[in-house]
Design a protein around this motif. Structure first.
Motif, PDB file in Angstrom:
ATOM      1  N   ARG A 112      48.198   5.876  71.572  1.00 55.36           N
ATOM      2  CA  ARG A 112      47.710   6.999  70.969  1.00 55.36           C
ATOM      3  C   ARG A 112      47.323   6.571  69.579  1.00 55.36           C
ATOM      4  NH1 ARG A 112      50.814  12.382  71.857  1.00 55.36           N
ATOM      5  NH2 ARG A 112      49.232  12.831  70.722  1.00 55.36           N
ATOM      6  N   MET A 113      46.095   7.056  69.118  1.00 48.68           N
ATOM      7  CA  MET A 113      45.668   6.684  67.937  1.00 48.68           C
ATOM      8  C   MET A 113      44.996   8.146  67.192  1.00 48.68           C
ATOM      9  SD  MET A 113      44.135   3.037  68.571  1.00 48.68           S
ATOM     10  CE  MET A 113      43.396   3.611  70.296  1.00 48.68           C
ATOM     11  N   ARG A 114      45.130   8.079  65.987  1.00 48.97           N
ATOM     12  CA  ARG A 114      44.497   9.363  65.336  1.00 48.97           C
ATOM     13  C   ARG A 114      43.608   8.740  64.262  1.00 48.97           C
ATOM     14  NH1 ARG A 114      48.620  13.462  63.208  1.00 48.97           N
ATOM     15  NH2 ARG A 114      48.003  14.352  65.090  1.00 48.97           N
ATOM     16  N   CYS A 115      42.519   9.452  64.042  1.00 49.83           N
ATOM     17  CA  CYS A 115      41.553   9.254  62.974  1.00 49.83           C
ATOM     18  C   CYS A 115      42.006   9.769  61.809  1.00 49.83           C
ATOM     19  CB  CYS A 115      40.338   9.918  63.303  1.00 49.83           C
ATOM     20  SG  CYS A 115      38.947   9.502  62.109  1.00 49.83           S
ATOM     21  N   PRO A 116      42.227   9.001  60.660  1.00 51.11           N
ATOM     22  CA  PRO A 116      42.904   9.557  59.303  1.00 51.11           C
ATOM     23  C   PRO A 116      41.825  10.326  58.670  1.00 51.11           C
ATOM     24  CG  PRO A 116      42.173   7.065  59.078  1.00 51.11           C
ATOM     25  CD  PRO A 116      41.719   7.582  60.565  1.00 51.11           C
ATOM     26  N   ASN A 117      40.584  10.351  58.960  1.00 48.05           N
ATOM     27  CA  ASN A 117      39.593  11.162  58.262  1.00 48.05           C
ATOM     28  C   ASN A 117      39.881  12.792  58.115  1.00 48.05           C
ATOM     29  OD1 ASN A 117      37.364  12.549  57.258  1.00 48.05           O
ATOM     30  ND2 ASN A 117      35.975  10.985  58.519  1.00 48.05           N
ATOM     31  N   ASN A 118      40.121  13.181  57.156  1.00 48.90           N
ATOM     32  CA  ASN A 118      40.355  14.704  57.155  1.00 48.90           C
ATOM     33  C   ASN A 118      39.322  15.611  57.613  1.00 48.90           C
ATOM     34  OD1 ASN A 118      42.756  14.130  55.662  1.00 48.90           O
ATOM     35  ND2 ASN A 118      41.857  14.288  53.771  1.00 48.90           N
ATOM     36  N   VAL A 119      38.159  15.091  58.065  1.00 48.04           N
ATOM     37  CA  VAL A 119      37.054  16.082  58.491  1.00 48.04           C
ATOM     38  C   VAL A 119      37.444  16.130  60.137  1.00 48.04           C
ATOM     39  CG1 VAL A 119      34.810  16.615  58.954  1.00 48.04           C
ATOM     40  CG2 VAL A 119      35.452  15.758  56.866  1.00 48.04           C
ATOM     41  N   CYS A 120      37.461  14.872  60.576  1.00 46.55           N
ATOM     42  CA  CYS A 120      37.820  14.490  61.959  1.00 46.55           C
ATOM     43  C   CYS A 120      39.178  14.848  62.546  1.00 46.55           C
ATOM     44  CB  CYS A 120      37.316  13.115  62.286  1.00 46.55           C
ATOM     45  SG  CYS A 120      37.353  12.770  63.960  1.00 46.55           S
ATOM     46  N   ARG A 121      40.176  14.010  62.091  1.00 42.76           N
ATOM     47  CA  ARG A 121      41.511  14.065  62.658  1.00 42.76           C
ATOM     48  C   ARG A 121      41.747  14.122  64.263  1.00 42.76           C
ATOM     49  NH1 ARG A 121      45.259  12.509  59.418  1.00 42.76           N
ATOM     50  NH2 ARG A 121      46.982  13.979  60.139  1.00 42.76           N
ATOM     51  N   LYS A 122      40.916  13.627  64.882  1.00 43.83           N
ATOM     52  CA  LYS A 122      40.887  13.630  66.294  1.00 43.83           C
ATOM     53  C   LYS A 122      41.934  12.509  66.998  1.00 43.83           C
ATOM     54  CE  LYS A 122      37.551  16.471  67.047  1.00 43.83           C
ATOM     55  NZ  LYS A 122      37.510  17.621  67.955  1.00 43.83           N
ATOM     56  N   ILE A 123      42.506  12.832  68.017  1.00 42.85           N
ATOM     57  CA  ILE A 123      43.506  12.072  68.664  1.00 42.85           C
ATOM     58  C   ILE A 123      42.767  11.181  69.745  1.00 42.85           C
ATOM     59  CG2 ILE A 123      45.695  11.767  69.849  1.00 42.85           C
ATOM     60  CD1 ILE A 123      46.921  13.868  68.245  1.00 42.85           C
ATOM     61  N   HIS A 124      42.961  10.100  70.054  1.00 42.11           N
ATOM     62  CA  HIS A 124      42.064   9.250  71.083  1.00 42.11           C
ATOM     63  C   HIS A 124      43.264   8.277  71.711  1.00 42.11           C
ATOM     64  CE1 HIS A 124      38.402  10.418  69.289  1.00 42.11           C
ATOM     65  NE2 HIS A 124      38.882   9.894  68.181  1.00 42.11           N
ATOM     66  N   HIS A 125      43.014   8.274  73.026  1.00 47.27           N
ATOM     67  CA  HIS A 125      44.030   7.259  73.893  1.00 47.27           C
ATOM     68  C   HIS A 125      43.281   5.856  74.136  1.00 47.27           C
ATOM     69  CE1 HIS A 125      45.655  11.396  74.300  1.00 47.27           C
ATOM     70  NE2 HIS A 125      46.756  10.624  74.352  1.00 47.27           N
ATOM     71  N   GLU A 126      43.968   4.822  73.878  1.00 45.53           N
ATOM     72  CA  GLU A 126      42.979   3.571  74.404  1.00 45.53           C
ATOM     73  C   GLU A 126      43.269   3.053  75.712  1.00 45.53           C
ATOM     74  OE1 GLU A 126      42.800  -0.048  71.448  1.00 45.53           O
ATOM     75  OE2 GLU A 126      44.844   0.023  72.424  1.00 45.53           O
ATOM     76  N   LEU A 127      42.353   3.317  76.574  1.00 41.84           N
ATOM     77  CA  LEU A 127      42.625   3.210  77.987  1.00 41.84           C
ATOM     78  C   LEU A 127      42.112   1.802  78.420  1.00 41.84           C
ATOM     79  CD1 LEU A 127      41.154   6.426  79.298  1.00 41.84           C
ATOM     80  CD2 LEU A 127      43.478   6.041  78.973  1.00 41.84           C
ATOM     81  N   PRO A 128      42.917   1.118  79.355  1.00 41.60           N
ATOM     82  CA  PRO A 128      42.526  -0.158  79.680  1.00 41.60           C
ATOM     83  C   PRO A 128      41.220  -0.049  80.611  1.00 41.60           C
ATOM     84  CG  PRO A 128      44.391   0.400  80.901  1.00 41.60           C
ATOM     85  CD  PRO A 128      44.023   1.554  79.943  1.00 41.60           C
ATOM     86  N   ASP A 129      40.446  -1.257  80.984  1.00 38.40           N
ATOM     87  CA  ASP A 129      39.169  -1.193  81.545  1.00 38.40           C
ATOM     88  C   ASP A 129      39.215  -0.708  83.088  1.00 38.40           C
ATOM     89  OD1 ASP A 129      38.092  -2.186  79.314  1.00 38.40           O
ATOM     90  OD2 ASP A 129      37.954  -4.223  80.123  1.00 38.40           O
ATOM     91  N   ILE A 130      40.391  -0.652  83.644  1.00 35.98           N
ATOM     92  CA  ILE A 130      40.772  -0.326  84.940  1.00 35.98           C
ATOM     93  C   ILE A 130      40.826   1.002  85.278  1.00 35.98           C
ATOM     94  CG2 ILE A 130      41.866  -2.615  85.701  1.00 35.98           C
ATOM     95  CD1 ILE A 130      44.494  -0.967  85.716  1.00 35.98           C
ATOM     96  N   LEU A 131      40.883   1.863  84.124  1.00 35.76           N
ATOM     97  CA  LEU A 131      41.143   3.363  84.096  1.00 35.76           C
ATOM     98  C   LEU A 131      39.950   3.925  84.074  1.00 35.76           C
ATOM     99  CD1 LEU A 131      44.765   4.154  82.786  1.00 35.76           C
ATOM    100  CD2 LEU A 131      44.013   3.920  85.192  1.00 35.76           C
TER     101      LEU A 131
END
Length: 79
Positions: A37-56
């Motif tokens: 799980r990763m978060r964007c540190p930009n105060n405007v964005c702050r979205k959370i993203h998940h790093e999925l492998p290519d098989i998913l």
């Protein structure tokens, strides 16, 4: 280490943890994966993203190969 970039604002993502993600293999067996799980540190964005492998496939529980096979079967039913 490879840097991950936010697809929304292009900011460099920070790792905030991980979570389990389950998928169904072509054989029908269930597989458990650990996804970062990763978060964007930009105060405007702050979205959370998940790093999925290519098989998913995002938002699907089947692996890519199983999903394609199922889609082909369904499409063959409709000429």
């Amino acid at each position: 280490m490879e840097k991950s970039v936010c697809p929304i604002c292009m900011g460099e993502l920070e790792i905030i943890g991980s979570r389990r993600r389950y998928s169904i293999e072509a054989t029908g067996s269930r597989q458990t994966l650990v996804v970062r799980r990763m978060r964007c540190p930009n105060n405007v964005c702050r979205k959370i993203h998940h790093e999925l492998p290519d098989i998913l496939v995002p938002y699907k529980y089947m692996q890519l190969r199983s999903w394609r096979r199922s889609s082909r079967r369904i499409l063959r039913r409709f000429p």
